[in-house]
Design a protein around this motif. Structure first.
Motif, PDB file in Angstrom:
ATOM      1  N   UNK A 204     -16.849  16.582  19.741  1.00  0.00           N
ATOM      2  CA  UNK A 204     -15.187  16.754  20.274  1.00  0.00           C
ATOM      3  C   UNK A 204     -15.142  18.233  20.225  1.00  0.00           C
ATOM      4  N   UNK A 205     -15.206  18.831  19.013  1.00  0.00           N
ATOM      5  CA  UNK A 205     -14.695  20.250  18.841  1.00  0.00           C
ATOM      6  C   UNK A 205     -15.616  20.993  19.844  1.00  0.00           C
ATOM      7  N   UNK A 206     -16.962  21.116  20.022  1.00  0.00           N
ATOM      8  CA  UNK A 206     -17.614  22.034  20.806  1.00  0.00           C
ATOM      9  C   UNK A 206     -17.331  21.892  22.256  1.00  0.00           C
ATOM     10  N   UNK A 207     -17.056  20.299  22.547  1.00  0.00           N
ATOM     11  CA  UNK A 207     -16.851  20.207  24.297  1.00  0.00           C
ATOM     12  C   UNK A 207     -15.384  20.705  24.309  1.00  0.00           C
ATOM     13  N   UNK A 208     -14.416  20.644  23.675  1.00  0.00           N
ATOM     14  CA  UNK A 208     -13.213  21.229  23.924  1.00  0.00           C
ATOM     15  C   UNK A 208     -13.231  22.587  24.010  1.00  0.00           C
ATOM     16  N   UNK A 209     -13.958  23.359  23.013  1.00  0.00           N
ATOM     17  CA  UNK A 209     -13.973  24.915  23.278  1.00  0.00           C
ATOM     18  C   UNK A 209     -14.864  24.927  24.546  1.00  0.00           C
ATOM     19  N   UNK A 210     -16.020  24.430  24.807  1.00  0.00           N
ATOM     20  CA  UNK A 210     -16.534  24.848  26.042  1.00  0.00           C
ATOM     21  C   UNK A 210     -15.657  24.853  27.219  1.00  0.00           C
ATOM     22  N   UNK A 211     -14.885  23.777  27.235  1.00  0.00           N
ATOM     23  CA  UNK A 211     -14.321  23.432  28.507  1.00  0.00           C
ATOM     24  C   UNK A 211     -12.900  24.372  28.785  1.00  0.00           C
ATOM     25  N   UNK A 212     -12.281  24.362  27.595  1.00  0.00           N
ATOM     26  CA  UNK A 212     -10.954  25.253  27.585  1.00  0.00           C
ATOM     27  C   UNK A 212     -10.884  26.649  27.020  1.00  0.00           C
ATOM     28  N   UNK A 213     -11.923  26.964  26.175  1.00  0.00           N
ATOM     29  CA  UNK A 213     -12.013  28.361  25.776  1.00  0.00           C
ATOM     30  C   UNK A 213     -10.951  28.438  24.563  1.00  0.00           C
ATOM     31  N   UNK A 214     -10.747  27.300  23.767  1.00  0.00           N
ATOM     32  CA  UNK A 214      -9.740  27.213  22.791  1.00  0.00           C
ATOM     33  C   UNK A 214     -10.052  26.253  22.001  1.00  0.00           C
ATOM     34  N   UNK A 215     -10.033  26.295  20.576  1.00  0.00           N
ATOM     35  CA  UNK A 215     -10.285  25.141  19.435  1.00  0.00           C
ATOM     36  C   UNK A 215      -9.110  24.125  19.894  1.00  0.00           C
ATOM     37  N   UNK A 216      -9.316  22.816  19.252  1.00  0.00           N
ATOM     38  CA  UNK A 216      -8.409  21.891  19.510  1.00  0.00           C
ATOM     39  C   UNK A 216      -7.284  22.186  18.602  1.00  0.00           C
ATOM     40  N   UNK A 217      -7.727  22.510  17.139  1.00  0.00           N
ATOM     41  CA  UNK A 217      -6.227  23.091  16.327  1.00  0.00           C
ATOM     42  C   UNK A 217      -5.393  24.075  17.063  1.00  0.00           C
ATOM     43  N   UNK A 218      -6.178  25.145  17.690  1.00  0.00           N
ATOM     44  CA  UNK A 218      -5.408  26.297  18.210  1.00  0.00           C
ATOM     45  C   UNK A 218      -4.651  25.775  19.193  1.00  0.00           C
ATOM     46  N   UNK A 219      -5.293  24.906  20.024  1.00  0.00           N
ATOM     47  CA  UNK A 219      -4.378  24.270  21.420  1.00  0.00           C
ATOM     48  C   UNK A 219      -3.034  23.794  20.812  1.00  0.00           C
ATOM     49  N   UNK A 220      -3.547  22.836  19.905  1.00  0.00           N
ATOM     50  CA  UNK A 220      -2.112  21.797  19.224  1.00  0.00           C
ATOM     51  C   UNK A 220      -1.055  23.103  18.677  1.00  0.00           C
ATOM     52  N   UNK A 221      -1.363  24.050  18.063  1.00  0.00           N
ATOM     53  CA  UNK A 221      -0.560  24.875  17.340  1.00  0.00           C
ATOM     54  C   UNK A 221       0.222  25.569  18.569  1.00  0.00           C
ATOM     55  N   UNK A 222      -0.277  26.157  19.513  1.00  0.00           N
ATOM     56  CA  UNK A 222       0.123  26.739  20.645  1.00  0.00           C
ATOM     57  C   UNK A 222       1.121  25.973  21.415  1.00  0.00           C
ATOM     58  N   UNK A 223       0.889  24.797  21.544  1.00  0.00           N
ATOM     59  CA  UNK A 223       1.938  23.791  22.401  1.00  0.00           C
ATOM     60  C   UNK A 223       2.702  23.643  21.456  1.00  0.00           C
ATOM     61  N   UNK A 224       2.852  23.462  20.115  1.00  0.00           N
ATOM     62  CA  UNK A 224       4.079  23.289  19.233  1.00  0.00           C
ATOM     63  C   UNK A 224       4.843  24.414  19.094  1.00  0.00           C
ATOM     64  N   UNK A 225       4.357  25.686  19.265  1.00  0.00           N
ATOM     65  CA  UNK A 225       5.029  26.754  19.209  1.00  0.00           C
ATOM     66  C   UNK A 225       5.784  27.197  20.472  1.00  0.00           C
ATOM     67  N   UNK A 226       5.234  26.555  21.516  1.00  0.00           N
ATOM     68  CA  UNK A 226       5.833  26.854  22.708  1.00  0.00           C
ATOM     69  C   UNK A 226       7.129  25.808  22.638  1.00  0.00           C
ATOM     70  N   UNK A 227       7.002  24.568  22.186  1.00  0.00           N
ATOM     71  CA  UNK A 227       8.214  23.659  22.011  1.00  0.00           C
ATOM     72  C   UNK A 227       9.230  24.314  21.081  1.00  0.00           C
ATOM     73  N   UNK A 228       8.702  24.947  20.004  1.00  0.00           N
ATOM     74  CA  UNK A 228       9.571  25.560  19.165  1.00  0.00           C
ATOM     75  C   UNK A 228      10.215  26.870  19.835  1.00  0.00           C
TER      76      UNK A 228
END
Length: 272
Positions: A204-228
């Protein structure tokens, strides 16, 4: 979190909310010497100052600076300072269950080669310790733990690790992103995500990073900060925003917000 110490003897210990890690233990010892003892967990040790010497299976080993030591469960060992000024260490006790980072099949290899000189592994362990120190960063810690486990398996049994190493998979990455979006506020831990997406956590971790250029936890935090950001600009209180966006608490929001935006949320809200 338990802390304590006197002159030259300091410890900090806690149990994080991350499956696979039963305890985090940081210590500075000058005089203490461990007698022969055993654990029912894997002991993953790095030394930041000084050095440790220990006996494992009647063979002497040591941990000069830069070494990673992995002591297997149920195998007796001791330990003491190898330098006059003692040592400062960080330890992770890892679950020895079959679904933990390492299963029992790796015990023999760890007994033969408990000390590993591996800068990448040491870097990953340091990053894992940093994530484990902050409540609310459990997804990041779990992702970093999978990479540590993967590297340990590569070092202990390279052929087996190579045969199990997954290729990046965009379908898996897409399924994980949909899950993270759907559970943005409630959150989802890596083990549950792997079960729902039907993939190994490391995959999961490697596939997500390869596909989107960001780690899953970074993606979640970025989305949460946007909402904030949107809620703050709408006049909501910081503590209320932290809860509404899935952060552990207000300090967790502040730390993540400043990392992404460059200023703390209070200053951001006042600047509109």
């Amino acid at each position: 979190m338990a802390t304590g110490g006197s002159t030259g003897e300091e410890i900090t210990a806690w149990r994080p909310r991350v499956p696979g890690v039963t305890e985090v233990f940081h210590a500075h010892f000058t005089r203490h010497a461990y007698p022969m003892h055993v654990h029912d967990t894997w002991t993953l040790l790095i030394v930041d100052e000084g050095a440790v010497r220990y006996d494992l299976e009647r063979h002497e080993h040591g941990t000069p600076l830069g070494t990673v030591s992995l002591l297997p469960p149920h195998v007796p060992h001791n330990g003491q300072a190898a330098t006059p000024d003692g040592f400062r260490k960080r330890v992770l006790y890892l679950d020895a269950a079959d679904d933990g980072p390492l299963d029992a099949s790796f015990i023999g290899a760890a007994v033969d080669r408990p000390d590993l000189v591996d800068p990448l592994l040491r870097q990953r362990i340091g990053q894992l310790h940093a994530a484990l120190a902050h409540p609310g960063d459990e997804l990041e810690a779990a992702a970093r733990l999978t990479l540590v486990g993967e590297r340990l398996r590569e070092r202990l049994r390279p052929a087996l690790a190579d045969s199990r190493k997954p290729l990046a998979n965009r379908r898996v990455a897409g399924a994980l992103r949909e899950l993270l979006d759907a559970r943005l506020v409630a959150g989802v831990d890596l083990k549950e995500a792997a079960s729902l997406v039907h993939a190994h956590p490391a995959h999961l971790v490697r596939s997500f990073g390869a596909a989107y250029g960001i780690a899953p936890h970074q993606y979640v935090m970025a989305r949460r900060v946007d909402r904030a950001r949107r809620l703050l600009l709408g006049g909501r209180a910081i503590a209320e925003v932290a809860e509404a966006c899935g952060f552990y608490d207000q300090s967790h929001l502040t730390r993540c917000f400043k990392r992404v935006v460059g200023v703390p949320p209070g200053r951001y809200a006042r600047g509109r």
